[in-house]
Design an enzyme around this catalytic site. Structure first.
Site, mmCIF file in Angstrom:
data_model
loop_
_atom_site.group_PDB
_atom_site.id
_atom_site.type_symbol
_atom_site.label_atom_id
_atom_site.label_comp_id
_atom_site.label_asym_id
_atom_site.label_seq_id
_atom_site.Cartn_x
_atom_site.Cartn_y
_atom_site.Cartn_z
ATOM 1 N N HIS A 1 0.865 -1.192 0.000
ATOM 2 C CA HIS A 1 0.000 0.000 0.000
ATOM 3 C C HIS A 1 0.896 1.235 0.000
ATOM 4 C CE1 HIS A 1 -3.794 2.072 1.924
ATOM 5 N NE2 HIS A 1 -3.143 2.890 1.112
ATOM 6 N N HIS B 1 1.116 4.781 -2.461
ATOM 7 C CA HIS B 1 0.693 5.598 -3.614
ATOM 8 C C HIS B 1 1.963 6.265 -4.135
ATOM 9 C CE1 HIS B 1 -3.618 5.323 -2.445
ATOM 10 N NE2 HIS B 1 -3.080 5.183 -1.245
ATOM 11 N N HIS C 1 -9.647 0.834 -1.030
ATOM 12 C CA HIS C 1 -9.583 1.484 0.274
ATOM 13 C C HIS C 1 -10.979 1.394 0.894
ATOM 14 C CE1 HIS C 1 -5.847 3.109 -1.171
ATOM 15 N NE2 HIS C 1 -5.694 3.961 -0.186
ATOM 16 N N GLU D 1 -11.180 3.258 6.299
ATOM 17 C CA GLU D 1 -10.133 4.183 6.763
ATOM 18 C C GLU D 1 -10.872 5.286 7.526
ATOM 19 O OE1 GLU D 1 -8.177 6.382 3.611
ATOM 20 O OE2 GLU D 1 -6.562 7.070 4.920
ATOM 21 N N ASP E 1 1.709 4.052 2.745
ATOM 22 C CA ASP E 1 0.643 4.885 2.161
ATOM 23 C C ASP E 1 1.228 6.030 1.321
ATOM 24 O OD1 ASP E 1 -1.991 5.425 1.591
ATOM 25 O OD2 ASP E 1 -2.502 6.236 3.555
ATOM 26 N N ASP E 2 1.577 7.141 1.985
ATOM 27 C CA ASP E 2 2.123 8.314 1.277
ATOM 28 C C ASP E 2 3.344 8.798 2.052
ATOM 29 O OD1 ASP E 2 -0.125 8.870 -0.781
ATOM 30 O OD2 ASP E 2 -1.184 8.606 1.131
HETATM 31 N N1 ADE Z 1 -4.755 8.594 -1.898
HETATM 32 C C1 ADE Z 1 -3.514 8.669 -1.409
HETATM 33 N N2 ADE Z 1 -3.498 8.309 -0.121
HETATM 34 C C2 ADE Z 1 -4.769 7.968 0.217
HETATM 35 C C3 ADE Z 1 -5.399 7.508 1.391
HETATM 36 N N3 ADE Z 1 -4.721 7.318 2.532
HETATM 37 N N4 ADE Z 1 -6.726 7.295 1.374
HETATM 38 C C4 ADE Z 1 -7.412 7.505 0.250
HETATM 39 N N5 ADE Z 1 -6.869 7.944 -0.880
HETATM 40 C C5 ADE Z 1 -5.557 8.159 -0.909
HETATM 41 ZN ZN ZN Z 2 -3.868 4.728 0.588
#
Ligand code: ADE
Ligand code: ZN
Length: 337
Positions: A18, A20, A194, A197, A275-276
């Site tokens: 996971h 992005h 997703h 969350e 994630d990011d």
């Molecule tokens: N796009 C990038 N990170 C995300 C996240 N945590 N939840 C939903 N969309 C995303």
């Molecule tokens: Zn994500």
């Protein structure tokens, strides 16, 4: 904190499921690409941009994340971004990664989808770790837009292993994308989404029942529904959990309150992911360290999380087994079976 345990966790072989790729774009690269491409940014310098990374929920993050991605215009930009992530992954002992990308973020600005996919794919081919691609649909856009994106991606079908669903969750339930996921299923693509969350456990249920996804991204709110938790455990549906993201976006107030251990104790195939990473304070190892420093996790949990990361991957069975054997051999040295 047990420094030996941290050392073991950092050095263990692992997969990331996971991430992005647009969320790996560091402020320094954003500014370099803005200059290279003549794109104007709302911030005077790297420090000012970084100072704006003060999120209070998913949407406040997404607004900045999409603005950051606006500097990506050329195939080479996508290559450079991906190569930088793969170098970080290698340093964190990631053996295999399944990378999300958001084509609609780029095609809406006139970037050809082929440039997006080729740039990311070229870096993956040259990259120091095994890497595959999962194309995500933006759930705040219409299903028609997702269907058109799928059509546009068909010439590159063989460069993609699966599709996902991301962006603003609440108000955009999985069932909004029933038709496009059904088409992807017919095409033999792997399916993830997703869910759970910021959105309710019901979104996890419809992601499974309507979209027929094989993994749930995040899914931490699963525990609010005992029957759903039992079902997800019984079906072996993996959750790609992102600890630092969950704190930065206030899914949990502090890491001590994160439910990663409860997810494992409930028998769920939980995994740890970044994630990011450029936005949430760290790459994969920083996520592991943050979780292990704040939660009562031990060697057995480290072993389980490393195993889960490969078990939940979309690798071919033989390759999967090779990595699992490598994990077990690594932990055998520490007397963990
Ligand atoms: N796009 C990038 N990170 C995300 C996240 N945590 N939840 C939903 N969309 C995303
Ligand atoms: Zn994500």
């Amino acid at each position: 904190m047990n420094t030996q345990l941290l050392h073991i966790v950092q050095n263990m072989p692992k997969a990331e499921l996971h991430i992005h790729i647009e969320g790996s774009l560091e402020p320094e690269l954003i500014f370099a690409l803005a200059e290279r491409n003549g794109v104007a940014l709302d911030y005077p310098n790297v420090e000012a941009l970084r100072a704006a990374y003060d999120f209070h929920d998913l949407q406040s993050f997404l607004d900045i994340y999409y603005a950051g991605a606006s500097v990506l215009l050329k195939e080479q930009d996508f290559y450079d971004m991906t190569a930088a992530y793969l170098a970080k992954a290698k340093a964190d002992h990631v053996r295999h990664t399944e990378i999300f990308f958001d084509p609609q973020t780029h095609t809406a600005r006139g970037v050809p989808i082929g440039d997006v996919i080729h740039g990311i794919h070229r870096a993956c081919q040259e990259g120091p770790v095994s890497a595959t691609l999962i194309m995500c649909f933006l759930r705040h856009l219409s299903e028609e837009d997702a269907l058109a994106t799928l059509d546009a991606a068909l010439p590159y079908r063989d460069l993609i292993i699966g599709v996902g669903l991301d962006s603003s969750e609440v108000g955009h339930p999985p069932e909004k994308f029933a038709r496009v996921f059904a088409r992807c299923r017919e095409l033999g693509l792997h399916l993830v989404a997703h869910a759970g969350e910021e959105g309710p456990p019901a979104y996890i249920e419809t992601a499974l029942d309507v979209l027929k996804v094989e993994r749930i991204d995040h899914g931490v709110r699963c525990l609010e529904d005992a029957a759903l938790t039992r079902r997800v455990a019984a079906e072996g549906i993996a959750l790609t959990v992102c600890p630092l993201s969950n704190i930065k976006l206030r899914v949990f107030d502090t890491m001590k309150e994160h439910n990663l251990l409860q997810l494992l104790d409930a028998g769920l195939v939980a995994t740890v992911n970044s994630d990011d990473p450029a936005y949430f304070g760290g790459y994969l190892n920083e996520n592991f360290v943050a979780a292990f420093e704040s939660l009562p996790l031990g060697l057995q949990h480290a072993h389980q999380l490393a195993r889960n990361s490969f078990t939940a991957s979309f690798l071919e069975p033989e390759k999967k087994q090779q990595f699992l054997d490598e994990v077990d051999a690594y932990f055998a040295a520490f007397n963990v079976v």
